[in-house]
Design a protein around this motif. Structure first.
Motif, mmCIF file in Angstrom:
data_model
loop_
_atom_site.group_PDB
_atom_site.id
_atom_site.type_symbol
_atom_site.label_atom_id
_atom_site.label_comp_id
_atom_site.label_asym_id
_atom_site.label_seq_id
_atom_site.Cartn_x
_atom_site.Cartn_y
_atom_site.Cartn_z
ATOM 1 N N LEU A 125 46.065 34.367 96.823
ATOM 2 C CA LEU A 125 46.482 35.102 98.009
ATOM 3 C C LEU A 125 47.921 34.762 98.356
ATOM 4 O O LEU A 125 48.297 33.593 98.456
ATOM 5 N N ALA A 126 48.730 35.783 98.558
ATOM 6 C CA ALA A 126 50.161 35.602 98.793
ATOM 7 C C ALA A 126 50.431 34.843 100.082
ATOM 8 O O ALA A 126 49.627 34.860 101.023
ATOM 9 N N LYS A 127 51.581 34.207 100.141
ATOM 10 C CA LYS A 127 51.961 33.450 101.331
ATOM 11 C C LYS A 127 52.363 34.407 102.446
ATOM 12 O O LYS A 127 53.200 35.288 102.246
ATOM 13 N N PRO A 128 51.786 34.257 103.652
ATOM 14 C CA PRO A 128 52.195 35.097 104.774
ATOM 15 C C PRO A 128 53.639 34.821 105.160
ATOM 16 O O PRO A 128 54.149 33.705 104.986
ATOM 17 N N ALA A 129 54.308 35.809 105.708
ATOM 18 C CA ALA A 129 55.721 35.671 106.068
ATOM 19 C C ALA A 129 55.941 34.592 107.107
ATOM 20 O O ALA A 129 57.033 34.006 107.188
ATOM 21 N N TRP A 130 54.918 34.294 107.935
ATOM 22 C CA TRP A 130 55.064 33.317 109.012
ATOM 23 C C TRP A 130 54.768 31.886 108.578
ATOM 24 O O TRP A 130 54.865 30.959 109.376
ATOM 25 N N GLN A 131 54.427 31.687 107.311
ATOM 26 C CA GLN A 131 54.129 30.341 106.828
ATOM 27 C C GLN A 131 55.283 29.877 105.934
ATOM 28 O O GLN A 131 55.683 30.588 105.011
ATOM 29 N N HIS A 132 55.819 28.686 106.191
ATOM 30 C CA HIS A 132 57.045 28.263 105.516
ATOM 31 C C HIS A 132 56.949 26.876 104.901
ATOM 32 O O HIS A 132 57.979 26.292 104.571
ATOM 33 N N ASP A 133 55.760 26.335 104.709
ATOM 34 C CA ASP A 133 55.668 25.022 104.092
ATOM 35 C C ASP A 133 56.178 25.095 102.651
ATOM 36 O O ASP A 133 55.981 26.096 101.965
ATOM 37 N N PRO A 134 56.837 24.044 102.164
ATOM 38 C CA PRO A 134 57.628 24.173 100.942
ATOM 39 C C PRO A 134 56.892 24.064 99.618
ATOM 40 O O PRO A 134 57.371 24.586 98.607
ATOM 41 N N SER A 171 44.589 37.096 107.578
ATOM 42 C CA SER A 171 44.281 37.578 108.927
ATOM 43 C C SER A 171 43.398 36.614 109.708
ATOM 44 O O SER A 171 43.066 36.881 110.867
ATOM 45 N N VAL A 172 43.038 35.491 109.106
ATOM 46 C CA VAL A 172 42.083 34.556 109.695
ATOM 47 C C VAL A 172 42.788 33.282 110.140
ATOM 48 O O VAL A 172 43.681 32.777 109.452
ATOM 49 N N VAL A 173 42.394 32.755 111.286
ATOM 50 C CA VAL A 173 42.848 31.437 111.737
ATOM 51 C C VAL A 173 41.975 30.392 111.054
ATOM 52 O O VAL A 173 40.766 30.319 111.310
ATOM 53 N N ALA A 174 42.575 29.581 110.177
ATOM 54 C CA ALA A 174 41.848 28.560 109.435
ATOM 55 C C ALA A 174 41.857 27.261 110.233
ATOM 56 O O ALA A 174 42.921 26.721 110.542
ATOM 57 N N VAL A 175 40.663 26.750 110.547
ATOM 58 C CA VAL A 175 40.545 25.591 111.435
ATOM 59 C C VAL A 175 40.086 24.372 110.646
ATOM 60 O O VAL A 175 38.986 24.349 110.095
ATOM 61 N N GLY A 176 40.944 23.348 110.612
ATOM 62 C CA GLY A 176 40.612 22.087 109.977
ATOM 63 C C GLY A 176 39.933 21.129 110.934
ATOM 64 O O GLY A 176 39.543 21.494 112.051
ATOM 65 N N ASN A 182 51.727 30.040 97.869
ATOM 66 C CA ASN A 182 50.798 31.059 98.357
ATOM 67 C C ASN A 182 50.236 30.651 99.721
ATOM 68 O O ASN A 182 50.764 29.779 100.390
ATOM 69 N N ARG A 183 49.163 31.301 100.142
ATOM 70 C CA ARG A 183 48.529 30.993 101.420
ATOM 71 C C ARG A 183 48.039 29.554 101.430
ATOM 72 O O ARG A 183 47.355 29.100 100.506
ATOM 73 N N MET A 184 48.402 28.819 102.468
ATOM 74 C CA MET A 184 48.018 27.427 102.640
ATOM 75 C C MET A 184 47.104 27.302 103.848
ATOM 76 O O MET A 184 47.322 27.958 104.875
ATOM 77 N N ILE A 185 46.068 26.512 103.756
ATOM 78 C CA ILE A 185 45.239 26.197 104.913
ATOM 79 C C ILE A 185 45.226 24.685 105.086
ATOM 80 O O ILE A 185 45.420 23.932 104.119
ATOM 81 N N ALA A 186 45.097 24.235 106.400
ATOM 82 C CA ALA A 186 44.639 24.944 107.596
ATOM 83 C C ALA A 186 45.814 25.362 108.480
ATOM 84 O O ALA A 186 46.978 25.040 108.180
#
Length: 396
Positions: free
Chosen positions: A277-286, A243-248, A290-294
């Motif tokens: 933490l599971a990968k959000p549906a809107w993130q598609h990096d290969p 739910s957070v915007v991760a800022v690099g 799981n959840r990737m930042i930033a």
């Protein structure tokens, strides 16, 4: 582009978490400045605590008081940031940006007044209703003890001011840097009407990291957090919460080109693949299951740092960097655009990446990923800079 098998990536991130995050400790810092003249603002986090991510230049000292802009303080000021990111000078008057920090900064309001006066920004004070400082329960007193975060607090307040001079600012001071008090302060910020909440701190990815995730999820409120200052490796919480915007972070320099600026990934910008933490549906990096930042980035390199005014820990004008700078700056830009309801998560930036500056140069000083997007700035999405940096407010 070199690709790693999913299994290898998952194994690497699990090993990183085991080494650096099982106790919730912050991942160790890496070198963050080409000059070497940089120190961390905050002490090393104890188990169960987070650490602020501000880094101050030790070779830049500007003295006290309002400055004549014919000889401006060292570091970028509001006009520089407006130019670099093509930001309008006005907007956000109906927005309240909260910054959440640990402990009290007794001089926060007075120091903010000097910063804003120096750069010709409108006054933002308790008296005129623009500025408000409260404890983690939302009360003006008693305020917590000083936790050594006053430079961090000044950086947060100054960056929000630079991005959105018309915004109201709410400073919420947690009792200490524990995960629980910081989460409670975020809940308080939302309860008091913040439309954007910036969190310039982090701890490591660990089993149970989602314990406080609900405090960083408030419908209609954009919650933003620094991605960390340790390069590629153990991702940082709360930035990794879905739910957070991760800022690099980036390195930002003037250039003889159409933009007038060049930007590359800051080598210490936090990036990583969560082991938990599971990968959000809107993130598609290969290459991260799981959840990737930033998700997005902005200036953070102390060598191309920001002018900040602080008289508690520091002696007046200083130059500060770290992703502690990029988080409140992006929170302020979201407020400037005035659409916090677009950010129940970071998906809006993924859908509008073509309206950001795509950062395509730079690599991490952390664990080597062989040139993969996980730790190298490449065309399109990459972990260091996410989808890019602000290019006006069209993507906001």
């Amino acid at each position: 582009m070199r690709s790693f098998p999913i299994g290898r990536t998952a194994l690497v991130t699990a090993l990183i978490a085991a080494a650096a995050g099982l106790s919730g400790a912050t991942a160790p810092a890496t070198a963050s400045s080409a000059s070497g003249a940089v120190r961390d603002v905050c002490p090393t986090a104890r188990p169960g605590q987070v650490r602020c991510l501000a880094k101050v230049r030790t070779d830049r000292h500007g003295g006290r008081g309002v400055r004549d802009l014919a000889a401006p303080p060292a570091g970028y000021g509001p006009a520089d940031l407006r130019s670099a990111y093509d930001l309008p000078a006005t907007g956000g008057a109906n927005q309240t940006v909260a910054v959440v920090d640990a402990g009290d900064a007794a001089n926060a309001e007075a120091d903010l007044a000097v910063y804003r006066d120096t750069y010709g920004l409108p006054a933002c004070t308790t008296a005129n209703g623009c500025f408000r400082k409260v404890n983690q329960a939302g009360q003006p007193s008693p305020l917590p003890d000083d936790q050594g975060w006053s430079v961090e607090i000044a950086l947060d307040l100054d960056m929000v001011s630079a991005a959105c001079p018309d915004c109201h600012i709410l400073l919420v001071e947690a009792d200490d840097a524990g995960y629980g008090p910081m989460a409670a302060a975020v809940d308080t910020a939302a309860a008091l009407g913040a439309t954007e909440i910036s969190n310039s701190y982090g701890g490591g990815d660990y089993n149970g990291v989602d314990q406080y995730a609900a405090s960083y999820r408030h419908p209609g409120v954009a919650v933003v957090a620094s991605s960390g200052d340790s390069g590629y490796g153990n991702p940082s919480a709360p930035a990794e919460y879905p739910s957070v915007v991760a800022v690099g972070g980036t390195s930002l320099r003037r250039a003889d080109n159409a933009r007038g600026w060049s930007e590359s990934a800051w080598s210490a910008s936090g990036t990583g693949c969560s082991a938990y933490l599971a990968k959000p549906a809107w993130q598609h990096d290969p290459n991260c299951p799981n959840r990737m930042i930033a998700d997005i980035a902005a200036v953070a390199d102390p060598d191309t740092g920001l002018a900040v005014y602080e008289t508690g820990q520091a002696t007046g004008w200083i130059v500060v960097g770290g992703t502690s700078a990029s988080s409140p700056l992006v929170a302020g830009i979201i407020a400037l655009a005035g659409n916090p309801d677009r950010y129940p998560d970071a998906s809006y930036f993924y859908a509008h990446a073509d309206q950001l500056h795509d950062i395509v140069t730079g690599a991490s000083s952390g664990i080597d990923c062989g040139g993969d997007y996980l730790c190298t700035a490449l065309p399109g999405y990459d972990g260091l800079t996410g989808n890019g940096t602000p290019n006006g407010i069209a993507a906001f």
